[in-house]
Design a protein around this motif. Structure first.
Motif, mmCIF file in Angstrom:
data_model
loop_
_atom_site.group_PDB
_atom_site.id
_atom_site.type_symbol
_atom_site.label_atom_id
_atom_site.label_comp_id
_atom_site.label_asym_id
_atom_site.label_seq_id
_atom_site.Cartn_x
_atom_site.Cartn_y
_atom_site.Cartn_z
ATOM 1 N N VAL A 24 19.884 4.234 16.657
ATOM 2 C CA VAL A 24 19.015 5.223 16.773
ATOM 3 C C VAL A 24 18.699 5.465 18.064
ATOM 4 C CG1 VAL A 24 16.324 5.399 16.369
ATOM 5 C CG2 VAL A 24 17.647 4.275 14.547
ATOM 6 N N ILE A 38 16.230 6.999 21.067
ATOM 7 C CA ILE A 38 15.127 7.391 21.161
ATOM 8 C C ILE A 38 14.953 8.515 22.135
ATOM 9 C CG2 ILE A 38 12.949 6.484 22.172
ATOM 10 C CD1 ILE A 38 13.841 4.813 19.663
ATOM 11 N N GLU A 91 11.687 10.932 22.439
ATOM 12 C CA GLU A 91 10.254 10.980 22.840
ATOM 13 C C GLU A 91 10.174 12.356 23.415
ATOM 14 O OE1 GLU A 91 8.064 9.014 21.649
ATOM 15 O OE2 GLU A 91 9.167 7.347 21.205
ATOM 16 N N GLN A 96 22.312 16.241 21.183
ATOM 17 C CA GLN A 96 22.440 14.476 21.073
ATOM 18 C C GLN A 96 23.815 14.385 20.527
ATOM 19 O OE1 GLN A 96 19.864 12.833 22.744
ATOM 20 N NE2 GLN A 96 21.532 11.153 22.631
ATOM 21 N N ARG A 133 6.854 13.222 15.275
ATOM 22 C CA ARG A 133 5.734 12.301 15.003
ATOM 23 C C ARG A 133 4.708 13.699 15.199
ATOM 24 N NH1 ARG A 133 7.181 7.857 17.887
ATOM 25 N NH2 ARG A 133 6.782 8.972 20.000
ATOM 26 N N ASP A 180 5.913 15.246 18.711
ATOM 27 C CA ASP A 180 6.966 14.901 19.361
ATOM 28 C C ASP A 180 8.240 14.496 18.608
ATOM 29 O OD1 ASP A 180 5.376 14.673 21.494
ATOM 30 O OD2 ASP A 180 4.852 12.491 21.272
ATOM 31 N N ALA A 217 10.663 12.089 18.106
ATOM 32 C CA ALA A 217 10.678 10.782 18.552
ATOM 33 C C ALA A 217 11.961 10.156 18.509
ATOM 34 C CB ALA A 217 10.010 10.060 17.403
ATOM 35 N N TRP A 218 12.983 10.319 17.789
ATOM 36 C CA TRP A 218 14.259 9.611 17.594
ATOM 37 C C TRP A 218 15.226 10.440 16.798
ATOM 38 C CZ3 TRP A 218 15.429 8.706 12.671
ATOM 39 C CH2 TRP A 218 14.172 8.281 11.743
ATOM 40 N N GLU A 222 18.727 9.284 14.577
ATOM 41 C CA GLU A 222 19.732 8.241 13.997
ATOM 42 C C GLU A 222 20.984 9.025 14.086
ATOM 43 O OE1 GLU A 222 18.581 5.485 10.493
ATOM 44 O OE2 GLU A 222 20.107 7.216 9.721
#
Lengths: 223, 73
Positions: free
Chosen positions: A4, A6, A8, B8, B23, B64, B66-67, B69
């Motif tokens: 995971v 993070i 934010e 990402q 979130r 937000d 948040a993450w 996976e």
């Protein structure tokens, strides 16, 4: 293998970055920017008409007005001699900072005391988008129902001023004014609340005084 | 959000994203069901499929990303 990461990050990170730039530009120029938000038909354009025609000579104002289709509002507002631009979103239900940035092209902010942004008629999505404004102002007409602050808390929570509009209709509609104020207060205890009617001019003086308090060098009184 | 996922993944060669966590505060002005609907529509038949959206409830107007996976390809 699963991991995971993070992040934010703000979902609207890019809009917030651009809004911060706009806010800095507005502050540097000394331009007060207010963002009017309501559901369709609450009287945003009518309030702007009365406001523009009431501005004292010498106050330099401009309007960006948003709609999904048509330039009807810009046509109405252009009659008062101030620069007006229509932002036609073509289906998008809110304005965002990029649209504001684009439509400011060619305007000298140093030559503006106040910029009114009339958002697309919608109580939901516009609340999520910072446009670099000094204040969000939410309008709620007495024909809509006093429960709206509870149903759409985001915009009432984020607004510095709550305008209850069309109050000349109060004798004819089952609208509990005190309950509407209490509902708004339960969501946002800090916001100012004013009742206005653009038909009878009730509350317009207070509205202009509210604006004037944010423009310290200018005394705004309805003509 | 999808762009953030792609960015990402681009930073992590040999991996793919399997879920993204968001979130949402009650005052964010975002309806979770609508977001889920739009998310599923965008992900379907795209380069990031299959990708799950996980909505977490948050305070006030928080909104937000948040993450994310990721897993090995």
């Amino acid at each position: 293998m699963t991991e995971v990461v993070i992040l934010e990050k703000k979902v609207l990170n890019e809009n917030q970055r651009l809004a911060a730039e706009l806010r800095e530009r507005f502050a540097r120029a000394g331009t007060l920017v207010v963002n009017l938000i309501s559901s369709p038909g609450s009287g945003k354009t009518r309030l702007l008409e009365r406001t523009l025609e009431s501005l004292p000579a010498g106050v330099r104002a401009a309007v960006l007005t948003g709609d999904i289709q048509t330039d009807a509002d810009a046509t109405r507002l252009a009659r008062f001699g101030f620069p007006v631009r229509q932002i036609t979103t073509g289906g998008t239900c809110h304005l965002d900072a990029k649209m504001i940035d684009w439509h400011l092209e060619g305007w000298d902010l140093d030559a503006l005391d106040i910029l009114f942004i009339e958002n697309v008629g919608n109580l939901v999505c516009p609340s999520s988008y910072d446009l670099g404004e000094e204040a969000k102002i939410v309008l709620l007409s007495v024909t809509e129902g006093e429960e709206k602050p509870l149903k759409y808390p985001s915009i009432f929570f984020k607004s510095k001023l709550i305008l209850l509009t069309k109050i000349d209709l109060l004798p004819y509609v089952p609208f509990d004014y005190a309950l509407a104020c209490a509902n708004a207060r339960s969501v946002n205890a800090e916001a100012d609340i004013l009742g206005v009617s653009c038909q009878t001019d009730t509350g317009l003086r207070e509205w202009m005084e509210w604006l004037g308090a944010k423009l310290p060098a200018t005394e705004l009184q309805p003509r | 959000m999808i762009d953030a996922v792609r960015a990402q993944v681009a930073k992590n060669p040999g991996k793919r994203a399997t879920a993204v966590g968001v979130r949402i505060g009650a005052l964010a002005g975002v309806d979770g069901e609508s977001l889920q609907f739009g998310f599923d529509a965008i992900v379907r038949d795209s380069d990031v499929e299959p990708l799950r959206l996980v909505i977490e409830h948050a305070e006030a107007d928080e909104l937000d990303l948040a993450w994310i996976e990721v897993e090995d390809l």
